[in-house]
Design a protein around this motif. Structure first.
Motif, PDB file in Angstrom:
ATOM      1  N   LEU A 115      22.110  35.476  18.743  1.00  9.72           N
ATOM      2  CA  LEU A 115      22.733  36.186  17.638  1.00  9.72           C
ATOM      3  C   LEU A 115      21.978  35.919  16.327  1.00  9.72           C
ATOM      4  O   LEU A 115      21.786  36.836  15.530  1.00  9.72           O
ATOM      5  N   GLN A 116      21.552  34.680  16.117  1.00 13.73           N
ATOM      6  CA  GLN A 116      20.827  34.361  14.887  1.00 13.73           C
ATOM      7  C   GLN A 116      19.537  35.176  14.779  1.00 13.73           C
ATOM      8  O   GLN A 116      19.192  35.645  13.692  1.00 13.73           O
ATOM      9  N   GLN A 117      18.853  35.344  15.896  1.00 13.91           N
ATOM     10  CA  GLN A 117      17.610  36.123  15.875  1.00 13.91           C
ATOM     11  C   GLN A 117      17.888  37.588  15.564  1.00 13.91           C
ATOM     12  O   GLN A 117      17.147  38.228  14.818  1.00 13.91           O
ATOM     13  N   GLN A 118      18.965  38.113  16.102  1.00 14.16           N
ATOM     14  CA  GLN A 118      19.331  39.503  15.821  1.00 14.16           C
ATOM     15  C   GLN A 118      19.652  39.693  14.339  1.00 14.16           C
ATOM     16  O   GLN A 118      19.261  40.694  13.734  1.00 14.16           O
ATOM     17  N   ILE A 119      20.351  38.731  13.777  1.00 14.52           N
ATOM     18  CA  ILE A 119      20.672  38.796  12.347  1.00 14.52           C
ATOM     19  C   ILE A 119      19.391  38.698  11.516  1.00 14.52           C
ATOM     20  O   ILE A 119      19.201  39.459  10.563  1.00 14.52           O
ATOM     21  N   ALA A 120      18.515  37.788  11.873  1.00 19.13           N
ATOM     22  CA  ALA A 120      17.250  37.633  11.158  1.00 19.13           C
ATOM     23  C   ALA A 120      16.418  38.913  11.245  1.00 19.13           C
ATOM     24  O   ALA A 120      15.825  39.347  10.245  1.00 19.13           O
ATOM     25  N   ASP A 121      16.379  39.517  12.404  1.00 20.54           N
ATOM     26  CA  ASP A 121      15.635  40.770  12.575  1.00 20.54           C
ATOM     27  C   ASP A 121      16.230  41.886  11.717  1.00 20.54           C
ATOM     28  O   ASP A 121      15.498  42.648  11.077  1.00 20.54           O
ATOM     29  N   ALA A 122      17.549  41.970  11.700  1.00 24.02           N
ATOM     30  CA  ALA A 122      18.216  42.994  10.897  1.00 24.02           C
ATOM     31  C   ALA A 122      17.968  42.764   9.408  1.00 24.02           C
ATOM     32  O   ALA A 122      17.732  43.715   8.653  1.00 24.02           O
ATOM     33  N   GLN A 123      18.003  41.505   8.978  1.00 21.95           N
ATOM     34  CA  GLN A 123      17.728  41.191   7.572  1.00 21.95           C
ATOM     35  C   GLN A 123      16.298  41.586   7.202  1.00 21.95           C
ATOM     36  O   GLN A 123      16.051  42.101   6.117  1.00 21.95           O
ATOM     37  N   GLN A 124      15.377  41.364   8.114  1.00 21.20           N
ATOM     38  CA  GLN A 124      13.987  41.718   7.848  1.00 21.20           C
ATOM     39  C   GLN A 124      13.822  43.235   7.731  1.00 21.20           C
ATOM     40  O   GLN A 124      13.120  43.728   6.849  1.00 21.20           O
ATOM     41  N   ARG A 125      14.491  43.971   8.605  1.00 12.84           N
ATOM     42  CA  ARG A 125      14.430  45.433   8.518  1.00 12.84           C
ATOM     43  C   ARG A 125      15.035  45.928   7.204  1.00 12.84           C
ATOM     44  O   ARG A 125      14.491  46.827   6.558  1.00 12.84           O
ATOM     45  N   LEU A 126      16.148  45.330   6.809  1.00 12.13           N
ATOM     46  CA  LEU A 126      16.781  45.710   5.554  1.00 12.13           C
ATOM     47  C   LEU A 126      15.875  45.389   4.367  1.00 12.13           C
ATOM     48  O   LEU A 126      15.717  46.206   3.451  1.00 12.13           O
ATOM     49  N   THR A 127      15.240  44.229   4.384  1.00  9.41           N
ATOM     50  CA  THR A 127      14.324  43.845   3.308  1.00  9.41           C
ATOM     51  C   THR A 127      13.135  44.797   3.245  1.00  9.41           C
ATOM     52  O   THR A 127      12.733  45.224   2.154  1.00  9.41           O
ATOM     53  N   THR A 128      12.595  45.152   4.394  1.00 11.13           N
ATOM     54  CA  THR A 128      11.463  46.084   4.443  1.00 11.13           C
ATOM     55  C   THR A 128      11.836  47.428   3.827  1.00 11.13           C
ATOM     56  O   THR A 128      11.047  48.045   3.111  1.00 11.13           O
ATOM     57  N   TRP A 129      13.071  47.856   4.070  1.00  9.17           N
ATOM     58  CA  TRP A 129      13.535  49.133   3.541  1.00  9.17           C
ATOM     59  C   TRP A 129      13.927  49.035   2.064  1.00  9.17           C
ATOM     60  O   TRP A 129      13.571  49.904   1.260  1.00  9.17           O
ATOM     61  N   ALA A 130      14.675  47.993   1.695  1.00  6.98           N
ATOM     62  CA  ALA A 130      15.296  47.941   0.370  1.00  6.98           C
ATOM     63  C   ALA A 130      14.441  47.288  -0.718  1.00  6.98           C
ATOM     64  O   ALA A 130      14.609  47.619  -1.895  1.00  6.98           O
ATOM     65  N   ALA A 131      13.566  46.378  -0.373  1.00 10.28           N
ATOM     66  CA  ALA A 131      12.761  45.707  -1.404  1.00 10.28           C
ATOM     67  C   ALA A 131      11.947  46.699  -2.235  1.00 10.28           C
ATOM     68  O   ALA A 131      11.887  46.553  -3.460  1.00 10.28           O
ATOM     69  N   PRO A 132      11.347  47.717  -1.635  1.00 11.44           N
ATOM     70  CA  PRO A 132      10.632  48.692  -2.474  1.00 11.44           C
ATOM     71  C   PRO A 132      11.557  49.439  -3.445  1.00 11.44           C
ATOM     72  O   PRO A 132      11.132  49.810  -4.535  1.00 11.44           O
ATOM     73  N   LEU A 133      12.798  49.631  -3.055  1.00 13.30           N
ATOM     74  CA  LEU A 133      13.750  50.281  -3.956  1.00 13.30           C
ATOM     75  C   LEU A 133      14.041  49.399  -5.161  1.00 13.30           C
ATOM     76  O   LEU A 133      14.087  49.872  -6.300  1.00 13.30           O
ATOM     77  N   ILE A 134      14.233  48.092  -4.895  1.00 11.60           N
ATOM     78  CA  ILE A 134      14.477  47.143  -5.979  1.00 11.60           C
ATOM     79  C   ILE A 134      13.234  47.040  -6.866  1.00 11.60           C
ATOM     80  O   ILE A 134      13.336  46.982  -8.091  1.00 11.60           O
ATOM     81  N   ALA A 135      12.069  47.068  -6.254  1.00 15.64           N
ATOM     82  CA  ALA A 135      10.817  47.031  -7.027  1.00 15.64           C
ATOM     83  C   ALA A 135      10.709  48.266  -7.917  1.00 15.64           C
ATOM     84  O   ALA A 135      10.308  48.170  -9.085  1.00 15.64           O
ATOM     85  N   ALA A 136      11.075  49.418  -7.390  1.00 11.59           N
ATOM     86  CA  ALA A 136      10.994  50.658  -8.158  1.00 11.59           C
ATOM     87  C   ALA A 136      11.936  50.648  -9.360  1.00 11.59           C
ATOM     88  O   ALA A 136      11.685  51.334 -10.358  1.00 11.59           O
ATOM     89  N   LEU A 137      12.997  49.855  -9.267  1.00 11.84           N
ATOM     90  CA  LEU A 137      13.919  49.727 -10.395  1.00 11.84           C
ATOM     91  C   LEU A 137      13.390  48.782 -11.471  1.00 11.84           C
ATOM     92  O   LEU A 137      13.951  48.687 -12.548  1.00 11.84           O
ATOM     93  N   GLY A 138      12.317  48.045 -11.138  1.00  7.55           N
ATOM     94  CA  GLY A 138      11.697  47.170 -12.128  1.00  7.55           C
ATOM     95  C   GLY A 138      11.768  45.689 -11.827  1.00  7.55           C
ATOM     96  O   GLY A 138      11.445  44.870 -12.682  1.00  7.55           O
ATOM     97  N   SER A 139      12.159  45.322 -10.622  1.00  9.20           N
ATOM     98  CA  SER A 139      12.242  43.908 -10.263  1.00  9.20           C
ATOM     99  C   SER A 139      10.858  43.268 -10.230  1.00  9.20           C
ATOM    100  O   SER A 139       9.922  43.825  -9.659  1.00  9.20           O
TER     101      SER A 139
END
Length: 70
Positions: free
Chosen positions: A1-25
């Motif tokens: 379960l921990q690996q599945q959560i880690a994988d999901a967090q990584q996918r979310l970061t890959t998707w969302a970090a550029p959005l946060i960067a585009a906002l000026g982070s």
């Protein structure tokens, strides 16, 4: 379960970090972790102690203003 959560967090970061960067982070991965921690905490609190007027928008707005002005 921990690996599945880690994988999901990584996918979310890959998707969302550029959005946060585009906002000026200046540090999108770090700021995304902070934002997600806030959201996780608010959702956990809502599950444990439901409030009929639950509205996370204001807290999220404050967090975004804080991380985007660093």
């Amino acid at each position: 379960l921990q690996q599945q959560i880690a994988d999901a967090q990584q996918r979310l970061t890959t998707w969302a970090a550029p959005l946060i960067a585009a906002l000026g982070s200046a540090d999108p991965a770090k700021h995304l972790r902070l934002l997600l921690s806030l959201i996780d905490g608010m959702l956990a609190n809502q599950l444990a102690n439901p409030a009929p007027d639950f509205d996370p928008g204001a807290a999220i707005a404050v967090m975004l203003r804080g991380i985007l002005t660093q």
